[in-house]
Design a protein around this motif. Structure first.
Motif, PDB file in Angstrom:
ATOM      1  N   GLN A  25       0.889  -1.388  -0.623  1.00  0.00           N
ATOM      2  CA  GLN A  25      -0.252   0.254  -0.027  1.00  0.00           C
ATOM      3  C   GLN A  25       0.895   0.954   0.042  1.00  0.00           C
ATOM      4  N   LEU A  28       2.464   2.058  -3.851  1.00  0.00           N
ATOM      5  CA  LEU A  28       0.970   1.934  -4.274  1.00  0.00           C
ATOM      6  C   LEU A  28       0.997   4.223  -3.761  1.00  0.00           C
ATOM      7  N   ARG A  32       1.098   7.177  -6.396  1.00  0.00           N
ATOM      8  CA  ARG A  32      -0.539   7.980  -6.710  1.00  0.00           C
ATOM      9  C   ARG A  32      -1.293   8.992  -6.098  1.00  0.00           C
ATOM     10  N   GLU A 188      -6.551  -2.810  -4.216  1.00  0.00           N
ATOM     11  CA  GLU A 188      -6.979  -1.202  -4.993  1.00  0.00           C
ATOM     12  C   GLU A 188      -8.804  -1.249  -3.967  1.00  0.00           C
ATOM     13  N   GLN A 189      -9.188  -2.541  -3.144  1.00  0.00           N
ATOM     14  CA  GLN A 189      -9.741  -2.251  -2.287  1.00  0.00           C
ATOM     15  C   GLN A 189      -9.229  -1.357  -0.919  1.00  0.00           C
ATOM     16  N   TYR A 191      -6.265  -0.040  -1.486  1.00  0.00           N
ATOM     17  CA  TYR A 191      -6.102   1.445  -1.290  1.00  0.00           C
ATOM     18  C   TYR A 191      -8.020   2.189  -2.151  1.00  0.00           C
ATOM     19  N   SER A 192      -8.235   1.873  -1.506  1.00  0.00           N
ATOM     20  CA  SER A 192      -9.216   2.589  -1.854  1.00  0.00           C
ATOM     21  C   SER A 192      -9.640   3.185  -0.658  1.00  0.00           C
TER      22      SER A 192
END
Ligand code: AMP
Length: 198
Positions: A25, A28, A32, A188-189, A191-192
Motif C-alpha cells: 500500500q 501505491l 499515486r 485495490e479495495q 487502496y481505496s
C-alpha cells in the motif's frame, strides 16, 4: 547526513502484522498520491544496512533472522537519514513511515530526536493470522528473505503481539489518530480505503 537540517515534516506511521500489506500500500500511495509522499520502510532500510557488514551488520542480521526487533537508535537513525536524503533530493517533507513504531523503545527513540515532525495519523493494518501466514509463505518462495519461513514467521507474530500491539494503544492515548484497516481484501479495495484518508 549529519549536516542536513530537516524542516518540520508530515509523517504517517504504518503498522500491522508481517504480511499485512503495509509495503504494497505504501508503494501505491507513493506512486499515486499528489503532494510528494516518500515511502520509507524500516525493514527495507535495515536490510540494506546489514549488507554494510561489520558488527552493526551482524547485529541487524541476527535480529532479523530471529524475528526480533533491532535496537531503536539504529532504526530511527536510518529513518532520519532516509528522510534527509529525500529532502535533499526532492525537497520532500511528507513521509510514509512503514513498520514503525513497533515498540515502546521505538517510540521513545523517535520522540528523543524526531519530535518536531508531526505524525498526522497512523494506519494499523489488521488481518487474520492464517491469511498472513499463507501470504508470507507464498512470498518466501521468491523473496529470498531469511525471515519468510514458518519458524521465523511464528516468532515475528509473537514479537508483533507482545511489542507492537501495545504501542498502538499508547499512540492512541497520546492523541495520535489510529485508522484500522481491514486488509484481508484485494489490493485495490484496501487502496481505496487508505487513499481516502489523505
Ligand atoms: P519487515 O520488513 O517490516 O517485515 O521487518 C523485517 C524485520 O526488520 C523485523 O522482523 C525486525 O527484525 C526488523 N524491523 C523492522 N522494523 C523495525 C522496527 N521498527 N524496529 C526494530 N526492528 C525492526
Amino acid at each position: 547526513m549529519d549536516s542536513v537540517v530537516l524542516p518540520a515534516c508530515k509523517v504517517v506511521f504504518i503498522v500491522g502484522g508481517p504480511g499485512a500489506g503495509k509495503g504494497t500500500q505504501c508503494e501505491l500511495l507513493e506512486q499515486r498520491l499528489s503532494g510528494g509522499w516518500k515511502h520509507l520502510s524500516a525493514g527495507d532500510l535495515l536490510r540494506a544496512e546489514r549488507t554494510a557488514g561489520g558488527e552493526l551488520g551482524d547485529l541487524i542480521n541476527n535480529k532479523i533472522k530471529n524475528g526480533e526487533l533491532v535496537p531503536s537508535h539504529v532504526t530511527v537513525k536510518l529513518l532520519e537519514n532516509g528522510m534527509k536524503a529525500a529532502y535533499l533530493a526532492n525537497q520532500t517533507t511528507n513521509f510514509l513511515i512503514d513498520g514503525f513504531p513497533r515498540s515502546f523503545e521505538n517510540q521513545d527513540a523517535w520522540n528523543d530526536t524526531m519530535k518536531n515532525h508531526s505524525v498526522i495519523f497512523m494506519l494499523d493494518f489488521v488481518c487474520p493470522e492464517e491469511v498472513l501466514v499463507g501470504r508470507l509463505l507464498e512470498r518466501g518462495q521468491s523473496s529470498g528473505r531469511s525471515d519468510d519461513n514458518i519458524e521465523v514467521i511464528r516468532k515475528r507474530f509473537r514479537t508483533h503481539q507482545q511489542e507492537c500491539i501495545p504501542i498502538i494503544e499508547r499512540c492512541a492515548a497520546e492523541g495520535i489518530t489510529i485508522h484500522k484497516i481491514e486488509s484481508d481484501q484485494t489490493i485495490e479495495q484496501i487502496y481505496s480505503k487508505v487513499s481516502s484518508l489523505f
